[in-house]
Design an enzyme around this catalytic site. Structure first.
Site, PDB file in Angstrom:
ATOM      1  CD  GLU A  30      29.179  45.258  71.494  1.00 44.23           C
ATOM      2  OE1 GLU A  30      28.200  45.874  71.921  1.00 44.23           O
ATOM      3  OE2 GLU A  30      30.229  45.098  72.168  1.00 44.23           O
ATOM      4  CD  GLN A  31      25.181  44.543  75.579  1.00 42.41           C
ATOM      5  OE1 GLN A  31      24.547  43.804  75.993  1.00 42.41           O
ATOM      6  NE2 GLN A  31      25.465  45.838  76.112  1.00 42.41           N
ATOM      7  NE  ARG A 104      34.775  58.083  75.322  1.00 42.02           N
ATOM      8  CZ  ARG A 104      35.325  56.791  76.090  1.00 42.02           C
ATOM      9  NH1 ARG A 104      35.175  55.765  75.818  1.00 42.02           N
ATOM     10  NH2 ARG A 104      35.725  57.252  77.063  1.00 42.02           N
ATOM     11  CE1 TYR A 210      39.217  64.924  73.411  1.00 42.38           C
ATOM     12  CE2 TYR A 210      39.416  65.751  75.831  1.00 42.38           C
ATOM     13  CZ  TYR A 210      38.994  64.506  74.821  1.00 42.38           C
ATOM     14  OH  TYR A 210      38.555  63.498  75.404  1.00 42.38           O
ATOM     15  CG  ASP A 288      36.105  51.479  81.752  1.00 42.21           C
ATOM     16  OD1 ASP A 288      37.153  51.606  82.266  1.00 42.21           O
ATOM     17  OD2 ASP A 288      35.397  52.341  81.598  1.00 42.21           O
TER      18      ASP A 288
END
Length: 388
Positions: A30-31, A104, A210, A288
């Site tokens: 991961e960057q 998230r 929500y 994605d």
């Protein structure tokens, strides 16, 4: 088999966990210097939550997630119910897994915590790939390299891996602009908002909101047509006054939510042309990076989790033939992802219909059968991506 996963978002982390469970030697690169997720709310439906529960993550998910009772779709001005479909105990009983709402960052953190620390490599920004024979070498900005039998690009909508495989691509601005806000519960306690996914539909726009973070915050996303903001960034700050102006005349609950924003962020919604293929020799894409979709089906993260499950199952079943496993991965995943991309694009139009005959037909159809009813959504929720 050593697998290098480039990208430590929800798709990359969940893929690595599923690869490890399948007995593969998976590492995540991961960057960023730490695991984080830009944005706020995310919906994880049973087709994805069952895969995470199999990894033993159920208790951690229950600790930080919210289990909504329903999806409630309403009219923009008077709040009239167009459709209210269950997603609580009834959905869990039928499909064998719960529906969740998360912040998230909460979901990303619990996935990272489940990964053995030595398998998560932070501060590794991909520069280039070198392929020789049956090995792939990832070259990072910090001077490090990683050699693997297979490299998976799970590095999101601006994927560096995709760029290196297939060259630059040009995002297409859809004309839609979105604002998001995260509202503390105490600011809107007086509104008495149900624990559900709410979708207010109106001319040239809709609003989804929500509860997340164990019910401590309300995630709100406002999407409009004909926006003049074109930057595809989730970190650009907007003005709350601009959002209120675009939703003039909408239901008081909608305007009260917007007015309670501590701050708002604005971004333009883009899409991309469908990729003719996802893989090249021993490099493939996930989430994605290969099938970005508009958020109108709430399936972006769920589909990336499904990708990881399918890929892990196929690599376990075909350990000596990575190219064939990748061909099969694309064959089983691409049609489903494409169907959801198309459904998301169709919902964009349906959610934003101007008042008139077409809108009335939509409302009648929702009242009669409902696209989110158990009968109509079963194809999505019942799917088990690990069975390939």
């Amino acid at each position: 088999m050593r697998v290098a996963v480039v990208g430590g978002g929800i798709g990359g982390l969940s893929a690595a966990l599923q690869l490890l469970k399948a007995g593969l030697d998976a590492h995540v690169y991961e960057q960023a210097p730490r695991i984080t997720e830009i944005g706020a709310g995310i919906q994880i439906s049973p087709n994805a939550s069952r895969l995470l529960h199999r990894l033993g993550l159920g208790p951690a998910m229950d600790a930080v997630g919210v289990r909504p009772l329903a999806v409630h779709q309403r009219r923009w001005d008077n709040g009239r119910t167009l459709q209210r479909a269950p997603v609580g105990r009834e959905v869990e009983a039928i499909f064998g897994a719960p529906y969740y709402h998360f912040h998230r960052a909460d979901l990303a953190t619990l996935l990272a915590d489940a990964l053995p620390p030595e398998r998560l490599h932070l501060g590794h920004k991909l520069l280039d790939l070198a392929r020789k024979g049956e090995r792939v070498t990832a070259c990072f900005e910090n001077g490090a390299t990683a050699e693997a039998d297979l490299l998976v690009g799970a590095d999101g909508i601006h994927s560096r891996v995709r760029h290196l495989l297939f060259g630059p691509e040009k995002p297409r601005f859809t004309g839609c602009v979105a604002w998001r806000g995260l509202v503390p519960a105490e600011r809107i306690k007086h509104l008495g908002i149900e624990v559900a996914s709410h979708n207010w539909m109106g001319p040239d726009g809709h609003v989804v909101h929500y509860w997340v973070a164990g019910g401590r915050m309300m995630n709100v996303v406002c999407v409009v047509e004909h926006g003049d903001w074109t930057k595809e960034s989730w970190t650009d700050r907007g003005e709350v006054a601009d959002v209120l102006a675009r939703y003039e005349g909408w239901h008081p609950t909608v305007r009260a939510l917007i007015g309670a924003f501590p701050e708002t962020f604005v971004w333009a919604l883009h899409d991309r042309a469908e990729l003719p293929r996802w893989s090249d020799r021993r490099v493939t894409l996930l989430g994605d990076a290969c099938h970005p979709m508009l958020p109108m089906m709430a399936q972006g993260a769920a589909q990336s989790i499904e990708d990881g499950a399918a890929l892990a199952s196929l690599l376990k079943a075909m350990p000596g033939d990575i190219p064939s496993a990748l061909a099969r991965y694309e064959a089983v995943r691409k049609p489903r992802a494409t169907k959801l991309q198309q459904a998301s694009a169709a919902n964009r139009k349906r959610f934003h219909l101007p008042d008139g005959p077409e809108q009335q037909k939509r409302d009648e159809a929702m009242a009669a059968s409902g696209d989110r009813s158990i009968a109509n959504i079963g194809w999505l929720y019942a799917h088990d991506a690990a069975v390939v």
